[in-house]
Write a protein that holds these residues in place. Structure first.
Motif, short mmCIF file in Angstrom:
data_model
loop_
_atom_site.label_atom_id
_atom_site.label_comp_id
_atom_site.label_asym_id
_atom_site.label_seq_id
_atom_site.Cartn_x
_atom_site.Cartn_y
_atom_site.Cartn_z
N ASN A 56 -18.66 0.18 10.45
CA ASN A 56 -19.99 -0.36 10.71
C ASN A 56 -21.05 0.71 10.82
OD1 ASN A 56 -19.81 -3.45 11.28
ND2 ASN A 56 -18.02 -2.59 12.32
N TRP A 57 -20.70 1.90 11.21
CA TRP A 57 -21.73 2.92 11.49
C TRP A 57 -21.44 4.29 10.89
CZ3 TRP A 57 -18.98 0.55 15.63
CH2 TRP A 57 -17.92 1.31 16.15
N ASN A 58 -20.25 4.52 10.37
CA ASN A 58 -19.92 5.81 9.76
C ASN A 58 -20.42 5.81 8.32
OD1 ASN A 58 -18.61 7.93 8.37
ND2 ASN A 58 -16.99 8.00 9.92
N SER A 59 -21.56 6.43 8.11
CA SER A 59 -22.23 6.34 6.81
C SER A 59 -21.38 6.92 5.69
CB SER A 59 -23.58 7.07 6.88
OG SER A 59 -24.28 6.95 5.66
N GLU A 60 -20.76 8.06 5.91
CA GLU A 60 -19.99 8.70 4.85
C GLU A 60 -18.76 7.88 4.49
OE1 GLU A 60 -21.07 10.18 7.62
OE2 GLU A 60 -22.67 11.41 6.74
N ARG A 61 -18.05 7.39 5.51
CA ARG A 61 -16.87 6.57 5.22
C ARG A 61 -17.27 5.31 4.46
NH1 ARG A 61 -12.29 4.16 9.48
NH2 ARG A 61 -11.26 2.81 7.94
N ARG A 62 -18.35 4.73 4.87
CA ARG A 62 -18.81 3.48 4.25
C ARG A 62 -19.12 3.71 2.77
NH1 ARG A 62 -20.97 -1.04 7.03
NH2 ARG A 62 -22.10 -2.43 5.62
N GLU A 67 -17.80 2.80 -2.79
CA GLU A 67 -17.71 3.35 -4.15
C GLU A 67 -16.29 3.20 -4.69
OE1 GLU A 67 -19.22 7.27 -4.54
OE2 GLU A 67 -21.28 6.71 -4.03
N ALA A 68 -15.29 3.45 -3.85
CA ALA A 68 -13.91 3.28 -4.30
C ALA A 68 -13.64 1.84 -4.71
CB ALA A 68 -12.95 3.70 -3.20
N ASP A 69 -14.39 0.92 -4.12
CA ASP A 69 -14.25 -0.51 -4.43
C ASP A 69 -15.16 -0.95 -5.57
OD1 ASP A 69 -12.67 -2.69 -3.64
OD2 ASP A 69 -14.28 -3.56 -2.44
N GLY A 70 -15.92 -0.01 -6.14
CA GLY A 70 -16.77 -0.31 -7.29
C GLY A 70 -18.18 -0.74 -6.96
N ILE A 71 -18.59 -0.63 -5.68
CA ILE A 71 -19.90 -1.11 -5.24
C ILE A 71 -20.82 0.08 -4.98
CG2 ILE A 71 -21.10 -2.33 -3.36
CD1 ILE A 71 -18.45 -3.94 -3.01
N VAL A 72 -22.05 0.01 -5.53
CA VAL A 72 -22.95 1.17 -5.42
C VAL A 72 -24.12 0.95 -4.47
CG1 VAL A 72 -22.34 2.01 -7.71
CG2 VAL A 72 -24.30 0.47 -7.46
N ALA A 73 -24.36 -0.29 -4.04
CA ALA A 73 -25.47 -0.55 -3.11
C ALA A 73 -25.16 -1.83 -2.35
CB ALA A 73 -26.79 -0.67 -3.85
N GLU A 74 -25.86 -2.03 -1.23
CA GLU A 74 -25.53 -3.16 -0.37
C GLU A 74 -26.74 -3.66 0.39
OE1 GLU A 74 -23.09 -2.08 3.01
OE2 GLU A 74 -23.73 0.01 2.91
N VAL A 75 -26.73 -4.97 0.64
CA VAL A 75 -27.65 -5.62 1.57
C VAL A 75 -26.91 -5.73 2.90
CG1 VAL A 75 -29.02 -7.67 2.05
CG2 VAL A 75 -28.73 -6.89 -0.31
N ILE A 76 -27.51 -5.23 3.97
CA ILE A 76 -26.80 -5.08 5.24
C ILE A 76 -27.30 -6.06 6.28
CG2 ILE A 76 -26.20 -3.51 7.10
CD1 ILE A 76 -26.47 -1.20 5.19
N TRP A 321 -23.85 -11.93 -5.95
CA TRP A 321 -22.49 -11.76 -5.45
C TRP A 321 -22.48 -10.83 -4.24
CZ3 TRP A 321 -19.41 -7.52 -4.70
CH2 TRP A 321 -18.05 -7.76 -4.49
N GLY A 322 -21.57 -11.10 -3.29
CA GLY A 322 -21.43 -10.25 -2.12
C GLY A 322 -19.98 -10.04 -1.76
N SER A 323 -19.67 -8.86 -1.21
CA SER A 323 -18.28 -8.53 -0.86
C SER A 323 -17.94 -8.86 0.58
CB SER A 323 -18.03 -7.03 -1.08
OG SER A 323 -18.67 -6.26 -0.08
N ASP A 324 -18.93 -8.97 1.45
CA ASP A 324 -18.74 -9.20 2.89
C ASP A 324 -18.06 -8.02 3.58
OD1 ASP A 324 -19.22 -10.81 5.14
OD2 ASP A 324 -17.20 -11.61 5.10
N TYR A 325 -18.14 -6.85 3.03
CA TYR A 325 -17.62 -5.64 3.70
C TYR A 325 -18.32 -5.47 5.04
CZ TYR A 325 -16.82 -0.61 4.44
OH TYR A 325 -16.47 0.62 4.97
N PRO A 326 -17.61 -5.11 6.12
CA PRO A 326 -16.19 -4.74 6.21
C PRO A 326 -15.30 -5.86 6.75
CG PRO A 326 -17.30 -3.98 8.17
CD PRO A 326 -18.34 -4.74 7.35
N HIS A 327 -15.71 -7.12 6.66
CA HIS A 327 -14.93 -8.22 7.23
C HIS A 327 -13.63 -8.44 6.45
CE1 HIS A 327 -18.83 -10.07 9.07
NE2 HIS A 327 -18.40 -9.03 9.73
N ASP A 328 -12.61 -8.92 7.17
CA ASP A 328 -11.32 -9.10 6.51
C ASP A 328 -11.31 -10.27 5.54
OD1 ASP A 328 -11.22 -11.19 8.30
OD2 ASP A 328 -9.50 -10.44 9.43
N GLU A 329 -12.31 -11.17 5.64
CA GLU A 329 -12.41 -12.21 4.62
C GLU A 329 -13.13 -11.71 3.36
OE1 GLU A 329 -15.84 -13.29 7.54
OE2 GLU A 329 -13.90 -12.26 7.60
N GLY A 330 -13.63 -10.49 3.42
CA GLY A 330 -14.32 -9.90 2.27
C GLY A 330 -13.34 -9.44 1.21
#
Length: 409
Positions: A56-62, A67-76, A321-330
């Motif tokens: 939720n708050w670790n910018s680098e990990r996020r 990116e590893a999941d193929g996503i380059v930007a997000e609505v938070i 489309w949305g991934s719902d990261y970091p929720h487990d239903e995402g």
């Protein structure tokens, strides 16, 4: 659009500060109250206590995981507990008079934190800021402040659950909010969960919540339509997020039916329906399906296979489309698999719009900035076109659920 990869922008992700990290973002006069509150607060959410909570708050990990999941930007959207709230703000019931000022302070702290979090990844994050509905003029001030701070994700509209004591969303009480958003080009986002009434904790109550929660969120659509918000504020944009999308064609047909019947009845004095349609045509403006076409979008989180064939009826240009990261239903860490499972066979131009182009348009992302990143990490067009018949064994997202079909709502 890249030659062989999609530029994926998730229109539904969640973030927030760790509890104590909100303190520097609170006004000084609330610091002692915050210390006393935080010292006894027990977090009710297991996912915010586990090691994965730092997503939720670790910018680098996020950034690395997306990116590893193929996503380059997000609505938070928000996720963690803001100061003085009993639980996450999406699910918390509206504040009473005794808590109103402190809740406002907590949301402003979250908005300030979110602006810094978005600034840590320039052009990659559109933060959705929060307000309370109990004072529309104060809300309009925060809309202007948050927008000027660079929060491009727009406003998160709280719900008005039954029993809240708040005016319903169709009320003109909220016109200062709609006016500020329309003037500034700020999207109004309404996320699932924020409009449901309290039901308790019995097993039956939890099951009823799952059945009803999206319906309570959908209500924002017909409230704003029949309340005339779009007619009075032609630049207003409404985004309905993580509420599914398969319900939209049927509900628009139903709303058009009631609109046509009630408008006609309003001209026939003395009939039983006349009192229901009186003044409706003058107050609301265009028919519901036209209001949808002109003003509305859907944040289609983990879009399911049965929803994708409805895209033309929903509007390909309306779906984000949305991934719902970091929720487990995402869909994390199986976004590529989720896209193959639901979207194989969708024409490339249409899928490029739903995966990123529409979100870039609504939230102001710069594709010239994002496309080079996607050229390295985005899902390959050929890969997504290959159908996936067997979901990953440990996937938890509903996108992979067997037996799903078009929902009533």
């Amino acid at each position: 659009m890249n030659d062989d990869r999609y530029t994926v922008i998730s229109a539904d992700c969640h973030a927030g500060a760790d509890l104590l990290d909100y303190k520097p973002y609170l006004e000084q006069r609330y610091h002692d109250d915050f210390d006393a509150w935080a010292a006894t607060y027990v977090n009710p959410h297991e996912d915010l206590l586990a090691d994965c909570a730092e997503r939720n708050w670790n910018s680098e990990r996020r950034l690395a995981e997306l990116e590893a999941d193929g996503i380059v930007a997000e609505v938070i959207f928000p996720n963690t507990i803001p100061p003085f709230f009993p639980s996450g703000s999406l699910m918390t019931q509206p504040a009473g008079p005794e808590d109103f000022a402190r809740r406002w302070a907590g949301l402003r702290a979250h908005n300030r934190w979110l602006a810094d979090f978005c600034a840590a990844a320039p052009g990659r994050r559109a933060g959705v800021f929060q307000i309370l509905l109990g004072d529309a003029e104060e809300a309009a001030k925060e809309i202007r402040r948050a927008a000027s701070a660079g929060l491009k994700g727009g406003l998160m509209l709280p719900g008005t659950p039954p029993g809240s004591g708040l005016p319903e969303l169709y009320s003109r009480t909220y016109d200062p909010i709609w006016a500020a958003c329309a003037e500034l080009g700020v999207p109004v986002n309404h996320h699932a969960g924020s409009a449901s009434p309290p039901l308790g904790e019995e097993p039956a109550a939890r099951a009823v919540f799952m059945v009803e929660t999206t319906w309570f969120s959908h209500r924002a659509l017909w409230h704003l339509v029949f309340g005339g918000a779009f007619g009075r504020h032609p630049e207003l944009k409404l985004v309905l997020t993580e509420q599914g999308s398969g319900w939209i064609p049927g509900v628009l047909g139903m709303l058009d039916y009631y609109h046509g019947r009630l408008v006609a009845a309003g001209t026939r004095a003395g009939t039983a329906e006349a009192r229901f349609g009186a003044g409706l045509a003058e107050g609301m403006g265009a028919a519901p399906s036209r209001a949808w076409r002109d003003h509305c979008f859907v944040g289609a989180s983990f879009m399911r296979p049965h929803e994708v064939p409805l895209r033309d009826r929903i509007g390909v240009d309306k779906i984000m489309w949305g991934s719902d990261y970091p929720h487990d239903e995402g869909t994390f860490p199986y976004t590529r698999e989720a896209l193959r499972y639901a979207c194989a066979g969708v024409p490339r131009v249409e899928l490029a719009a739903m995966l990123g182009g529409n979100a870039a348009r609504v939230y102001g992302f710069d594709l010239a900035l994002l496309d080079p990143v996607a050229a390295k990490v985005g899902p390959r067009v050929a890969e997504v076109a290959e159908p996936l018949t067997e979901p990953p064994a440990d996937a938890t997202s509903p996108v992979f659920a067997r037996g799903a079909s078009v929902r009533v709502w």
